[in-house]
Design an enzyme around this catalytic site. Structure first.
Site, PDB file in Angstrom:
ATOM      1  N   ASP A 150      -3.393   3.985  -9.977  1.00 58.72           N
ATOM      2  CA  ASP A 150      -4.034   2.726 -10.381  1.00 58.72           C
ATOM      3  C   ASP A 150      -4.530   2.765 -11.828  1.00 58.72           C
ATOM      4  O   ASP A 150      -4.980   1.742 -12.355  1.00 58.72           O
ATOM      5  CB  ASP A 150      -5.222   2.416  -9.458  1.00 58.72           C
ATOM      6  CG  ASP A 150      -4.752   2.035  -8.059  1.00 58.72           C
ATOM      7  OD1 ASP A 150      -3.588   1.630  -7.908  1.00 58.72           O
ATOM      8  OD2 ASP A 150      -5.565   2.160  -7.120  1.00 58.72           O
ATOM      9  N   ARG A 157     -12.257   1.606   4.105  1.00 55.92           N
ATOM     10  CA  ARG A 157     -12.158   2.477   5.281  1.00 55.92           C
ATOM     11  C   ARG A 157     -13.490   2.574   6.012  1.00 55.92           C
ATOM     12  O   ARG A 157     -13.524   2.716   7.241  1.00 55.92           O
ATOM     13  CB  ARG A 157     -11.637   3.855   4.854  1.00 55.92           C
ATOM     14  CG  ARG A 157     -10.147   3.824   4.464  1.00 55.92           C
ATOM     15  CD  ARG A 157      -9.780   4.974   3.554  1.00 55.92           C
ATOM     16  NE  ARG A 157      -8.345   5.094   3.290  1.00 55.92           N
ATOM     17  CZ  ARG A 157      -7.671   4.385   2.364  1.00 55.92           C
ATOM     18  NH1 ARG A 157      -8.294   3.495   1.612  1.00 55.92           N
ATOM     19  NH2 ARG A 157      -6.371   4.592   2.188  1.00 55.92           N
TER      20      ARG A 157
END
Ligand code: S3P
Length: 447
Positions: free
Chosen positions: A326, A33
């Site tokens: 994750d 990002r």
């Protein structure tokens, strides 16, 4: 870009106690990002602590191909001169996303509201992953898609400018889908809204606001409502990327399961939308203490000290799933060493990650002597009560970095070495993984 080179087989030798202080690389989600938003700001942004893994480098290459000026200084600081929201250029060749789902889905969102056409390609793992989840909302905004059969890569997207603002309720708990719509909203006149019934990692919201976008978040009966006002003007920022909690997780598990271990992992991001694994391991009895909790660049950070502990099986609370999605492969490894049964369900998204992480971890653990039951949405694992697992088998990492690293950790407390057919994917997210293993006293044999 993709690790299409030759596979790197590795053998993990059982380890004595792991002891030391380490620092894991920068957060992958925040690194992606940082590059994307800096590439859309006018002026120079600086990023310190960027993860220099293949996935993030794929994002950097793509943003360069669309006009941004991105360079790494000798001081390790990345300097980015952006093109301004609306200013992305037509890339001259297909964008190679390698193994990176985050690069792909977020960049598809950016392209969707620019007057350009881009083709996205990736490795075999990425080319098997579903893209319909971003195609659906971005088509409503006016973008036009030509995907491969099944809504997969290679995929061409023709953006529309001006795009049409939408209000979109996420059908799956996915920060990537949320972010794709918000990023498309950056260059879309009016207010683009996303409702997430289940909260997912909030880095996009924090960072968009940090770069000066007009963005609000409210709790509604339907869920978290995020509204972004286009056409935004982003201002360049100086960003310090915290250590990746998803990378730290391997050491939290490793030190918990290897007798005598005492490890400090410095500078770990502790954003509550990311640190479910710390909560789950503590419920199992892990000995994890937070030292010097602080704020770095708008994100909570702490040093984590973890010592070996007797873990016990638990029912992993389903509501933790989005904040540790994750980390399930690493959690499955912790469960293999716990006393009794660990039931980890409600994580069906694991089926569509870099590999089918339920099926691949099932095969890898069973091959190394762990007892478990597979469910559609998770695994139930019967642990050894702290004893070494049998080990001795060669596992297939299936182009999935987190499978390779999780099974490397499992091999540290095994009666016979665990072999991994290909550890090259580790470079996508954690290029220093094996160096840190060595620094803590572990050893591997490359063949
Ligand atoms: C990510 C979101 C998650 C996660 C991925 C990174 C992100 O994917 O698994 O590793 O940076 O937004 P989903 O949105 O598919 O859950």
């Amino acid at each position: 870009m993709a690790h299409t080179a030759s596979p790197q087989p590795v053998t993990i030798n059982p380890a004595p106690a792991l002891v030391g202080r380490i620092r894991v690389p920068g957060d992958k989600s925040i690194s992606h990002r940082s590059l994307m938003l800096a590439a859309l700001a006018v002026g120079e942004s600086r990023v310190e602590g960027l993860l220099e893994g293949e996935d993030v480098l794929a994002t950097a290459a793509a943003m360069r191909a669309m006009g941004a000026d991105i360079a790494r200084g000798a001081d390790g600081i990345w300097r980015i001169h952006g093109v301004g929201v609306g200013g992305l250029l037509q890339p001259q060749a297909a964008l190679d996303m390698g193994n990176s789902g985050t690069s792909t889905r977020l960049l598809i969102g950016l392209v969707a509201s620019h007057p350009i056409t881009a083709t996205f390609v990736g490795d075999a793992s990425l080319s098997a992953r579903p893209m319909q989840r971003v195609i659906a909302p971005l088509s409503l905004m006016g973008a036009d898609f030509t995907p491969s059969p099944g809504g997969r890569l290679p995929l061409m997207v023709r953006g529309l400018a001006p795009a049409v603002p939408i209000t979109y309720t996420l059908p799956v708990a996915s920060a990537q889908v949320k972010s794709a719509v918000l990023l498309a909203g950056l260059n879309t006149p009016g207010i683009t809204r996303v409702i997430e019934p289940v909260a997912t990692r909030d880095h996009s919201e924090r960072m968009l606001a940090g770069f000066g976008a007009v963005l609000s978040v409210e709790q509604t009966p339907e869920g978290r409502l995020i509204s972004i006002t286009g056409e935004a003007e982003l201002k360049p920022q100086s960003i310090v990327v915290p250590g990746d909690p998803s990378s730290a997780a391997f050491w939290l598990v490793a030190a918990s399961i290897v007798p005598g271990s005492d490890v400090v992992v410095e500078n770990v991001g502790m954003n509550p939308t990311r640190n479910g694994i710390v909560n789950a391991l503590r419920l199992m009895g892990a000995d994890i203490t937070e030292i010097d909790a602080r704020d770095v660049g708008g994100e909570p950070v702490a040093d984590l000290r973890v010592r070996h502990a007797a873990l016990k099986g638990i029912e992993v609370p389903r509501e933790l799933a989005p904040s540790m999605i994750d980390e399930y492969p690493a959690l499955f490894v912790a469960a293999a060493f716990a006393e009794g049964r660990t039931v980890a369900r409600g994580a069906d998204e694991l089926r569509v990650k870099e590999s089918d992480r339920i099926a691949v971890m099932k095969d890898a653990l069973i091959a190394n002597g762990v007892s478990l039951i597979e469910h559609e949405d998770g695994l139930s694992i019967d642990g050894t009560g702290g004893e070494a697992i049998p080990g001795g088998a060669r596992i297939a990492s299936k182009l999935d970095h987190r499978i390779a690293m999780s099974m490397a950790i499992a091999g540290l407390h095994a009666r016979a070495p665990v072999m991994i057919d290909d550890a090259a994917p580790v470079r996508t997210s954690f290029p220093t993984f094996f160096a840190l293993l060595d620094a803590l006293g572990g050893s591997v044999t490359w063949s």
